[in-house]
Design an enzyme around this catalytic site. Sequence first.
Site, PDB file in Angstrom:
ATOM      1  N   ASN A 187       0.183  -5.436  -5.522  1.00  0.00           N
ATOM      2  CA  ASN A 187       1.267  -4.810  -6.279  1.00  0.00           C
ATOM      3  C   ASN A 187       0.640  -3.958  -7.388  1.00  0.00           C
ATOM      4  OD1 ASN A 187       3.499  -4.109  -7.752  1.00  0.00           O
ATOM      5  ND2 ASN A 187       3.875  -6.151  -8.577  1.00  0.00           N
ATOM      6  N   TRP A 188       0.643  -2.653  -7.166  1.00  0.00           N
ATOM      7  CA  TRP A 188      -0.011  -1.771  -8.145  1.00  0.00           C
ATOM      8  C   TRP A 188       0.857  -1.487  -9.370  1.00  0.00           C
ATOM      9  CZ3 TRP A 188      -2.202   2.389  -4.199  1.00  0.00           C
ATOM     10  CH2 TRP A 188      -3.238   1.790  -3.484  1.00  0.00           C
ATOM     11  N   LYS A 189       2.101  -1.880  -9.309  1.00  0.00           N
ATOM     12  CA  LYS A 189       3.021  -1.642 -10.436  1.00  0.00           C
ATOM     13  C   LYS A 189       2.990  -0.151 -10.833  1.00  0.00           C
ATOM     14  CE  LYS A 189       2.051  -6.322 -11.864  1.00  0.00           C
ATOM     15  NZ  LYS A 189       2.203  -7.348 -12.857  1.00  0.00           N
ATOM     16  N   HIS A 201      11.003  -8.804  -8.007  1.00  0.00           N
ATOM     17  CA  HIS A 201       9.824  -9.073  -8.837  1.00  0.00           C
ATOM     18  C   HIS A 201      10.300  -9.436 -10.247  1.00  0.00           C
ATOM     19  CE1 HIS A 201       6.143  -8.519 -11.130  1.00  0.00           C
ATOM     20  NE2 HIS A 201       5.492  -8.697  -9.992  1.00  0.00           N
ATOM     21  N   GLU A 206       9.323  -8.664 -13.089  1.00  0.00           N
ATOM     22  CA  GLU A 206       9.416  -7.553 -14.042  1.00  0.00           C
ATOM     23  C   GLU A 206      10.722  -6.783 -13.839  1.00  0.00           C
ATOM     24  OE1 GLU A 206       5.558  -5.852 -13.245  1.00  0.00           O
ATOM     25  OE2 GLU A 206       4.637  -7.607 -14.177  1.00  0.00           O
ATOM     26  N   GLU A 240       5.962 -16.658  -7.888  1.00  0.00           N
ATOM     27  CA  GLU A 240       5.230 -16.072  -9.013  1.00  0.00           C
ATOM     28  C   GLU A 240       5.768 -16.645 -10.320  1.00  0.00           C
ATOM     29  OE1 GLU A 240       3.292 -12.127  -7.928  1.00  0.00           O
ATOM     30  OE2 GLU A 240       5.333 -11.645  -8.508  1.00  0.00           O
ATOM     31  N   GLY A 290       0.113 -11.509 -15.166  1.00  0.00           N
ATOM     32  CA  GLY A 290      -0.537 -10.600 -16.109  1.00  0.00           C
ATOM     33  C   GLY A 290      -0.998 -11.290 -17.380  1.00  0.00           C
ATOM     34  N   SER A 327      -1.955 -13.792 -11.854  1.00  0.00           N
ATOM     35  CA  SER A 327      -3.357 -13.781 -12.299  1.00  0.00           C
ATOM     36  C   SER A 327      -4.331 -14.261 -11.229  1.00  0.00           C
ATOM     37  CB  SER A 327      -3.516 -14.595 -13.596  1.00  0.00           C
ATOM     38  OG  SER A 327      -2.741 -14.019 -14.620  1.00  0.00           O
ATOM     39  N   GLY A 336      -1.632  -8.506  -8.696  1.00  0.00           N
ATOM     40  CA  GLY A 336      -1.324  -7.372  -9.567  1.00  0.00           C
ATOM     41  C   GLY A 336      -2.601  -6.744 -10.088  1.00  0.00           C
ATOM     42  N   GLY A 337      -2.983  -7.100 -11.308  1.00  0.00           N
ATOM     43  CA  GLY A 337      -4.118  -6.482 -11.994  1.00  0.00           C
ATOM     44  C   GLY A 337      -5.387  -6.366 -11.155  1.00  0.00           C
TER      45      GLY A 337
HETATM   46  C1  PEP Z   1       2.320  -9.404  -9.812  1.00  0.00           C
HETATM   47  O1  PEP Z   1       2.625  -8.394 -10.389  1.00  0.00           O
HETATM   48  O2  PEP Z   1       2.966  -9.706  -8.810  1.00  0.00           O
HETATM   49  C2  PEP Z   1       1.205 -10.205 -10.320  1.00  0.00           C
HETATM   50  C3  PEP Z   1       1.010 -11.374  -9.794  1.00  0.00           C
HETATM   51  O3  PEP Z   1       0.434  -9.666 -11.318  1.00  0.00           O
HETATM   52  P1  PEP Z   1      -1.001 -10.226 -11.859  1.00  0.00           P
HETATM   53  O4  PEP Z   1      -1.842 -10.545 -10.652  1.00  0.00           O
HETATM   54  O5  PEP Z   1      -1.554  -9.129 -12.688  1.00  0.00           O
HETATM   55  O6  PEP Z   1      -0.700 -11.476 -12.648  1.00  0.00           O
END
Ligand code: PEP
Length: 255
Positions: free
Chosen positions: A12-14, A98, A100, A170, A176, A217, A238-239
Amino acid sequence: MGGTRKPYIAANWKMNLDRTRAMDLVKTLKARIGDGDDREVAVFPPALYLADVAAVAQGSPVGLGAQNLHWEEEGAFTGEISAPMLRDISVDRVLIGHSERRRIFFEKNEWMGRKVRAALDHDLLPILCVGETLEERRAGDLEAVIHGQLEAGFDWVREEEAPRITLAYEPVWAIGTGETATPSQANEVHALIRAWLAVKFPGGEVAASLRILYGGSVKPDNAGALMAQPEIDGLLVGGASLKAETFLPIVEFDR
Ligand code: PEP
């Protein structure tokens, strides 16, 4: 990682990367993952880059997803994107719910069923995201929150089409933040989700076949331990998915 369920690693590049870096990253991924027989890999770029990334990913097993969709096919919904529009540019999957989208953009839990329905109606593979906040967990509401999100998301899903859905657990407190659920904490919630599926679809086939990803994370150094859990079938990253150096070791968690 359970039984016959194929591991699924999703990026997930957001709202990150630019057009060139997005295309470069997919080129690298495409060169590395081979025929994708033993694992499914997909990227979820910003909507604006989907068409360019689709052109790069063409002919490879790298799946391509949007980060959101609207349930209507067209109309006066400024800023939104519909399932037919995504199909039109070769997108084959979509993130739904998601945290967010739920928290920052106030998307309502009751919308999720309509979004899942729209995805299935237009041949998009949804990843439905669920997860509790730290306050909800501390208040002992984890199960009620997860169940409520599952009820809403599966509201209009027929048993025979349910296996086309992937779930992502999640925990909001782990996204994040650098804080990861321990593998056993995550496994526990995945088991709870699978138990809910077994009640919702009593045949047992849906609960056994539907994949549940963990997200929050995920990094190269915790991917293997998470994937070693019997109920964790994949990772939503994500990150760490924004750079080949950190994403490839996650994709290759067992090598
Ligand atoms: C996500 O956005 O779905 C996510 C899990 O982000 P991160 O890995 O940065 O916590």
